[in-house]
Design a protein around this motif. Structure first.
Motif, PDB file in Angstrom:
ATOM      1  N   PHE A  95     118.885 -33.423  34.426  1.00 45.14           N
ATOM      2  CA  PHE A  95     118.148 -33.644  33.181  1.00 45.14           C
ATOM      3  C   PHE A  95     118.749 -34.798  32.374  1.00 45.14           C
ATOM      4  CE2 PHE A  95     117.049 -29.233  34.178  1.00 45.14           C
ATOM      5  CZ  PHE A  95     115.694 -29.204  33.894  1.00 45.14           C
ATOM      6  N   GLY A  96     119.551 -35.623  33.054  1.00 46.73           N
ATOM      7  CA  GLY A  96     120.274 -36.684  32.350  1.00 46.73           C
ATOM      8  C   GLY A  96     119.451 -37.921  32.051  1.00 46.73           C
ATOM      9  N   GLY A  97     118.208 -37.973  32.572  1.00 46.27           N
ATOM     10  CA  GLY A  97     117.370 -39.153  32.337  1.00 46.27           C
ATOM     11  C   GLY A  97     116.446 -38.986  31.148  1.00 46.27           C
ATOM     12  N   GLU A  98     115.410 -39.805  31.120  1.00 45.47           N
ATOM     13  CA  GLU A  98     114.431 -39.723  30.029  1.00 45.47           C
ATOM     14  C   GLU A  98     113.643 -38.417  30.148  1.00 45.47           C
ATOM     15  OE1 GLU A  98     110.878 -42.513  28.105  1.00 45.47           O
ATOM     16  OE2 GLU A  98     112.212 -43.326  29.652  1.00 45.47           O
ATOM     17  N   ARG A  99     113.363 -37.788  29.010  1.00 51.15           N
ATOM     18  CA  ARG A  99     112.674 -36.496  29.009  1.00 51.15           C
ATOM     19  C   ARG A  99     111.328 -36.592  28.305  1.00 51.15           C
ATOM     20  NH1 ARG A  99     117.823 -32.790  26.938  1.00 51.15           N
ATOM     21  NH2 ARG A  99     119.201 -33.217  28.717  1.00 51.15           N
ATOM     22  N   ASN A 100     110.420 -35.709  28.724  1.00 50.88           N
ATOM     23  CA  ASN A 100     109.171 -35.525  27.982  1.00 50.88           C
ATOM     24  C   ASN A 100     109.233 -34.154  27.308  1.00 50.88           C
ATOM     25  OD1 ASN A 100     108.631 -33.594  29.993  1.00 50.88           O
ATOM     26  ND2 ASN A 100     107.350 -34.986  31.179  1.00 50.88           N
ATOM     27  N   VAL A 101     108.162 -33.775  26.638  1.00 47.24           N
ATOM     28  CA  VAL A 101     108.189 -32.519  25.878  1.00 47.24           C
ATOM     29  C   VAL A 101     108.411 -31.322  26.794  1.00 47.24           C
ATOM     30  CG1 VAL A 101     105.652 -32.207  25.842  1.00 47.24           C
ATOM     31  CG2 VAL A 101     107.056 -31.208  24.019  1.00 47.24           C
ATOM     32  N   GLN A 102     107.833 -31.345  27.992  1.00 55.04           N
ATOM     33  CA  GLN A 102     107.982 -30.203  28.909  1.00 55.04           C
ATOM     34  C   GLN A 102     109.415 -30.065  29.412  1.00 55.04           C
ATOM     35  OE1 GLN A 102     105.867 -27.921  29.163  1.00 55.04           O
ATOM     36  NE2 GLN A 102     103.960 -28.843  28.463  1.00 55.04           N
ATOM     37  N   SER A 103     110.034 -31.175  29.795  1.00 52.90           N
ATOM     38  CA  SER A 103     111.424 -31.082  30.266  1.00 52.90           C
ATOM     39  C   SER A 103     112.366 -30.734  29.112  1.00 52.90           C
ATOM     40  CB  SER A 103     111.870 -32.373  30.961  1.00 52.90           C
ATOM     41  OG  SER A 103     111.704 -33.491  30.131  1.00 52.90           O
ATOM     42  N   ALA A 104     112.037 -31.186  27.889  1.00 56.27           N
ATOM     43  CA  ALA A 104     112.840 -30.823  26.710  1.00 56.27           C
ATOM     44  C   ALA A 104     112.764 -29.318  26.451  1.00 56.27           C
ATOM     45  CB  ALA A 104     112.356 -31.601  25.487  1.00 56.27           C
ATOM     46  N   ILE A 105     111.564 -28.747  26.575  1.00 56.98           N
ATOM     47  CA  ILE A 105     111.388 -27.296  26.419  1.00 56.98           C
ATOM     48  C   ILE A 105     112.225 -26.556  27.455  1.00 56.98           C
ATOM     49  CG2 ILE A 105     109.697 -25.440  26.845  1.00 56.98           C
ATOM     50  CD1 ILE A 105     107.639 -27.219  25.313  1.00 56.98           C
ATOM     51  N   GLN A 106     112.212 -27.061  28.682  1.00 56.07           N
ATOM     52  CA  GLN A 106     112.992 -26.431  29.761  1.00 56.07           C
ATOM     53  C   GLN A 106     114.478 -26.421  29.433  1.00 56.07           C
ATOM     54  OE1 GLN A 106     111.876 -28.118  33.546  1.00 56.07           O
ATOM     55  NE2 GLN A 106     113.086 -26.633  34.705  1.00 56.07           N
ATOM     56  N   THR A 107     114.996 -27.538  28.904  1.00 54.52           N
ATOM     57  CA  THR A 107     116.437 -27.617  28.577  1.00 54.52           C
ATOM     58  C   THR A 107     116.791 -26.673  27.437  1.00 54.52           C
ATOM     59  OG1 THR A 107     116.214 -29.477  27.013  1.00 54.52           O
ATOM     60  CG2 THR A 107     116.577 -30.036  29.328  1.00 54.52           C
ATOM     61  N   LEU A 108     115.916 -26.552  26.449  1.00 52.09           N
ATOM     62  CA  LEU A 108     116.179 -25.640  25.326  1.00 52.09           C
ATOM     63  C   LEU A 108     116.187 -24.187  25.790  1.00 52.09           C
ATOM     64  CD1 LEU A 108     114.048 -27.453  22.629  1.00 52.09           C
ATOM     65  CD2 LEU A 108     116.434 -26.788  22.295  1.00 52.09           C
ATOM     66  N   LYS A 109     115.288 -23.842  26.704  1.00 51.73           N
ATOM     67  CA  LYS A 109     115.269 -22.467  27.241  1.00 51.73           C
ATOM     68  C   LYS A 109     116.536 -22.186  28.050  1.00 51.73           C
ATOM     69  CE  LYS A 109     110.283 -21.640  27.358  1.00 51.73           C
ATOM     70  NZ  LYS A 109     109.087 -21.454  28.198  1.00 51.73           N
ATOM     71  N   TYR A 129     116.019 -21.739  19.174  1.00 52.45           N
ATOM     72  CA  TYR A 129     114.693 -21.108  19.130  1.00 52.45           C
ATOM     73  C   TYR A 129     113.745 -21.837  18.176  1.00 52.45           C
ATOM     74  CZ  TYR A 129     116.527 -17.089  21.733  1.00 52.45           C
ATOM     75  OH  TYR A 129     117.061 -16.272  22.694  1.00 52.45           O
ATOM     76  N   ILE A 130     114.256 -22.300  17.039  1.00 54.92           N
ATOM     77  CA  ILE A 130     113.358 -22.980  16.097  1.00 54.92           C
ATOM     78  C   ILE A 130     112.914 -24.321  16.684  1.00 54.92           C
ATOM     79  CG2 ILE A 130     115.058 -24.254  14.657  1.00 54.92           C
ATOM     80  CD1 ILE A 130     113.384 -23.321  12.207  1.00 54.92           C
ATOM     81  N   ARG A 131     113.791 -24.976  17.434  1.00 55.56           N
ATOM     82  CA  ARG A 131     113.404 -26.239  18.082  1.00 55.56           C
ATOM     83  C   ARG A 131     112.346 -25.988  19.165  1.00 55.56           C
ATOM     84  NH1 ARG A 131     118.367 -27.027  15.994  1.00 55.56           N
ATOM     85  NH2 ARG A 131     118.872 -29.132  15.227  1.00 55.56           N
ATOM     86  N   LEU A 132     112.457 -24.866  19.861  1.00 51.48           N
ATOM     87  CA  LEU A 132     111.414 -24.505  20.830  1.00 51.48           C
ATOM     88  C   LEU A 132     110.080 -24.288  20.126  1.00 51.48           C
ATOM     89  CD1 LEU A 132     113.444 -22.218  23.234  1.00 51.48           C
ATOM     90  CD2 LEU A 132     111.931 -24.070  23.975  1.00 51.48           C
ATOM     91  N   ALA A 133     110.106 -23.616  18.979  1.00 51.07           N
ATOM     92  CA  ALA A 133     108.871 -23.425  18.201  1.00 51.07           C
ATOM     93  C   ALA A 133     108.279 -24.777  17.803  1.00 51.07           C
ATOM     94  CB  ALA A 133     109.152 -22.573  16.968  1.00 51.07           C
TER      95      ALA A 133
END
Length: 227
Positions: A95-109, A129-133
């Motif tokens: 996950f060290g490269g550029e992220r989109n919203v879906q990959s960002a959600i995955q990292t937060l989870k 959790y608030i960032r996931l929201a």
């Protein structure tokens, strides 16, 4: 002259396995914030980068995922649990490269799961959790936004009752406001009113005038809605 890019590589040491890896970070000059939502969700211009996408670091070696707010020490027995449930099942991903919203959600989870197993502070789990929201709001997934708003609210209330937010950037007044606003967003109106009132009662003892004004606005909105 080399062109300055919006993202750069920052080296991190994994809190779990102590191996180093790189993860992207947004350069502040490319972050263009327009305004805050009523729960402090920052709204960024689409012309810039969204630093929320890069809040979590995911170790590509062992899978342990964390934010800069995670504490370096682990609760007794938690490393063994993380090894069993995360590291032993980790299928190497980067996950060290550029992220989109879906990959960002995955990292937060991933970080929320690791943080829960680690027995991380409630205030730090609430932050995840608030960032996931917020990210689910960005893609207009109201069901998941509500789910993670509820989880954030639960962790903020735990944080307040255990005082584990003390020593962080979250003040008591901001804590009252956040509990009030997340209660309002999850339709716990009596609780929301109670916590907004706590902010207003503390207005003479705080320098956070903006938060006090926001609490007054929300309080009046609730009153108008109840008429």
């Amino acid at each position: 002259m080399t062109e300055l890019l919006p993202l750069y590589d920052k080296t991190h040491e994994c809190l779990m396995c102590h191996k180093t890896f790189t993860s992207k970070k947004a350069r502040s000059r490319f972050v263009k914030m327009i305004k805050f939502d009523t729960d402090f969700c920052p709204l960024y211009s689409t012309e810039g980068v969204n630093p929320l996408y890069y809040y979590v670091k995911v170790c590509p070696h062992c899978g342990f995922s964390f934010s800069d707010d995670f504490l370096p020490f682990f609760a007794p027995g938690s490393k063994e649990v993380i090894t069993e449930k995360v590291c032993n099942n980790w299928v190497s991903q980067d996950f060290g490269g550029e992220r989109n919203v879906q990959s960002a959600i995955q990292t937060l989870k991933l970080a929320a799961y690791c943080g829960t197993l680690k027995k991380e502070k409630h205030i730090n789990l609430a932050g995840l959790y608030i960032r996931l929201a917020w990210l689910y709001r960005e893609i207009d997934n109201q069901e998941q936004e509500l789910r993670f708003t509820n989880l954030a609210l639960k962790e903020y209330m735990e944080s307040y009752s255990t005082d584990d937010y003390k020593g962080t950037q979250v003040t008591e007044v901001r804590m009252f406001y956040l509990i009030g606003e997340l209660s309002r967003r999850t339709n716990k109106i009596d609780q929301a009113t109670r916590y907004f009132s706590k902010v207003i009662e503390n207005q003479k003892n705080t320098t956070e005038a903006t938060t006090v004004e926001m609490a007054k606005e929300r309080w009046h909105e609730i009153r108008e809605m109840q008429k």
